[in-house]
Design a protein around this motif. Structure first.
Motif, mmCIF file in Angstrom:
data_model
loop_
_atom_site.group_PDB
_atom_site.id
_atom_site.type_symbol
_atom_site.label_atom_id
_atom_site.label_comp_id
_atom_site.label_asym_id
_atom_site.label_seq_id
_atom_site.Cartn_x
_atom_site.Cartn_y
_atom_site.Cartn_z
ATOM 1 N N THR A 8 0.837 -1.201 0.000
ATOM 2 C CA THR A 8 0.000 0.000 0.000
ATOM 3 C C THR A 8 0.871 1.249 0.000
ATOM 4 O OG1 THR A 8 -0.041 0.107 2.409
ATOM 5 C CG2 THR A 8 -1.762 -1.214 1.331
ATOM 6 N N ASP A 9 0.218 2.418 -0.083
ATOM 7 C CA ASP A 9 0.958 3.690 -0.001
ATOM 8 C C ASP A 9 1.684 3.799 1.338
ATOM 9 O OD1 ASP A 9 0.147 4.518 -2.516
ATOM 10 O OD2 ASP A 9 -1.618 5.570 -1.765
ATOM 11 N N GLU A 10 1.060 3.300 2.398
ATOM 12 C CA GLU A 10 1.701 3.334 3.721
ATOM 13 C C GLU A 10 2.955 2.479 3.735
ATOM 14 O OE1 GLU A 10 -1.519 2.890 3.189
ATOM 15 O OE2 GLU A 10 -2.288 4.781 4.008
ATOM 16 N N ASP A 11 2.932 1.364 3.021
ATOM 17 C CA ASP A 11 4.112 0.507 2.932
ATOM 18 C C ASP A 11 5.239 1.237 2.203
ATOM 19 O OD1 ASP A 11 2.828 -1.632 4.207
ATOM 20 O OD2 ASP A 11 1.980 -2.345 2.311
ATOM 21 N N LEU A 12 4.877 1.991 1.166
ATOM 22 C CA LEU A 12 5.884 2.752 0.425
ATOM 23 C C LEU A 12 6.512 3.822 1.313
ATOM 24 C CD1 LEU A 12 4.263 3.278 -3.102
ATOM 25 C CD2 LEU A 12 5.837 1.496 -2.353
ATOM 26 N N GLU A 13 5.698 4.445 2.162
ATOM 27 C CA GLU A 13 6.225 5.457 3.090
ATOM 28 C C GLU A 13 7.218 4.816 4.059
ATOM 29 O OE1 GLU A 13 2.836 7.197 4.945
ATOM 30 O OE2 GLU A 13 2.175 8.245 3.125
ATOM 31 N N ARG A 14 6.893 3.623 4.539
ATOM 32 C CA ARG A 14 7.806 2.928 5.457
ATOM 33 C C ARG A 14 9.096 2.557 4.731
ATOM 34 N NH1 ARG A 14 7.430 -0.103 10.472
ATOM 35 N NH2 ARG A 14 8.949 -1.803 10.520
ATOM 36 N N LEU A 15 8.975 2.114 3.482
ATOM 37 C CA LEU A 15 10.162 1.757 2.710
ATOM 38 C C LEU A 15 11.052 2.979 2.513
ATOM 39 C CD1 LEU A 15 11.882 -0.158 1.038
ATOM 40 C CD2 LEU A 15 10.362 0.280 -0.922
ATOM 41 N N GLN A 16 10.445 4.120 2.225
ATOM 42 C CA GLN A 16 11.227 5.343 2.076
ATOM 43 C C GLN A 16 12.015 5.627 3.350
ATOM 44 O OE1 GLN A 16 9.520 9.223 2.702
ATOM 45 N NE2 GLN A 16 10.224 9.935 0.689
ATOM 46 N N GLN A 17 11.349 5.482 4.495
ATOM 47 C CA GLN A 17 12.018 5.748 5.761
ATOM 48 C C GLN A 17 13.146 4.756 6.000
ATOM 49 O OE1 GLN A 17 10.703 8.534 7.847
ATOM 50 N NE2 GLN A 17 12.894 8.257 8.168
ATOM 51 N N ARG A 22 7.577 10.327 12.141
ATOM 52 C CA ARG A 22 8.125 10.300 10.793
ATOM 53 C C ARG A 22 8.584 11.683 10.332
ATOM 54 N NH1 ARG A 22 5.283 10.130 5.346
ATOM 55 N NH2 ARG A 22 6.874 9.417 3.899
ATOM 56 N N ALA A 23 7.764 12.701 10.588
ATOM 57 C CA ALA A 23 8.116 14.046 10.144
ATOM 58 C C ALA A 23 9.400 14.534 10.810
ATOM 59 C CB ALA A 23 6.967 15.013 10.435
ATOM 60 N N LYS A 75 19.003 3.691 6.170
ATOM 61 C CA LYS A 75 20.126 2.943 5.600
ATOM 62 C C LYS A 75 21.203 3.888 5.095
ATOM 63 C CE LYS A 75 20.275 -0.543 3.073
ATOM 64 N NZ LYS A 75 20.164 -1.374 1.854
ATOM 65 N N GLU A 76 20.768 4.981 4.469
ATOM 66 C CA GLU A 76 21.722 5.957 3.937
ATOM 67 C C GLU A 76 22.571 6.555 5.047
ATOM 68 O OE1 GLU A 76 23.561 7.789 0.799
ATOM 69 O OE2 GLU A 76 21.895 6.371 0.649
ATOM 70 N N LEU A 77 22.029 6.607 6.263
ATOM 71 C CA LEU A 77 22.761 7.148 7.402
ATOM 72 C C LEU A 77 23.547 6.076 8.143
ATOM 73 C CD1 LEU A 77 20.079 9.631 8.789
ATOM 74 C CD2 LEU A 77 22.100 10.175 7.440
#
Length: 205
Positions: free
Chosen positions: A42-51, A76-77, A56-58
């Motif tokens: 879902t869109d919520e899953d995509l938001e979690r993946l982004q986070q 999240r914000a 990971k980048e950090l």
């Protein structure tokens, strides 16, 4: 609107295998699985993946990312604002290192002796460490000391020889990109170099 695993992989620039692994360890479980076994996100899953990818980048390990995201107090914000500050400092540092590379190349090609101070522009980690310490203090208050302590233990373990090796790798990657820059950004060697640069940043910084 549900997304198939292949769609999510293409959107996020990760492999399907990675998404399967995230599902296995409980880091990113799909909202549903069809009778045929297809994962649906879902869109919520995509938001979690982004986070997940931001953390990971950090340099956060996956298990720590899971603990943070699953924490009841996760904001999240605020996390995004903290990520932005750290990434901006890293951007400044990378831009300064690129300028140092340019100055070094100019000195080599022009036979000019480079100012010793200019040789090390961008290698100062003070600003980034200040932001990391600030972020670590906030993270410790929000998510508990165990997660943050483990992250600091891992990143602070670098010795002088480790940093020498890391910067040696960095110089090799930059050299490969510079050698092919005249061919344009689409050149395979440039693209390969950019990929190696991203891996280097993700692995060490």
């Amino acid at each position: 609107m549900p997304y198939m695993v292949k769609e999510v992989a293409e959107l996020a620039g990760v492999s399907v295998r990675t998404l399967h692994y995230y599902d296995q360890i409980g880091l990113l479980k799909p909202a549903a699985i069809t009778p045929a076994g297809y994962r649906l996100y879902t869109d919520e899953d995509l938001e979690r993946l982004q986070q997940i990818l931001f953390f990971k980048e950090l340099g956060f390990p996956l298990q720590e990312i899971k603990q943070i995201l699953d924490s009841p107090g996760f904001d999240r914000a605020q996390a995004l604002r903290d990520h932005k500050q750290l990434l901006l400092e890293k951007k400044k540092r990378l831009e300064e290192i690129i300028r140092t590379v340019d100055k070094t190349l100019s000195s080599i090609e022009g036979g000019i002796t480079m100012d010793k101070k200019d040789m090390f522009g961008g290698f100062d980690m003070t600003k980034i460490k200040e932001h990391q310490e600030k972020y670590a203090a906030e993270a410790r208050a929000k998510y508990g000391s165990a997660i943050v302590d483990e992250t600091e233990r891992r990143t602070n373990a670098y010795t002088e020889s480790d940093w020498a090796r890391i910067m040696g790798e960095w110089e090799n990657v930059i050299r490969g990109i510079v050698e092919a820059m005249e061919n344009g950004p689409a050149d395979p060697q440039v693209q390969e170099g950019v990929g190696k640069l991203r891996q280097h940043i993700t692995r060490y910084y």
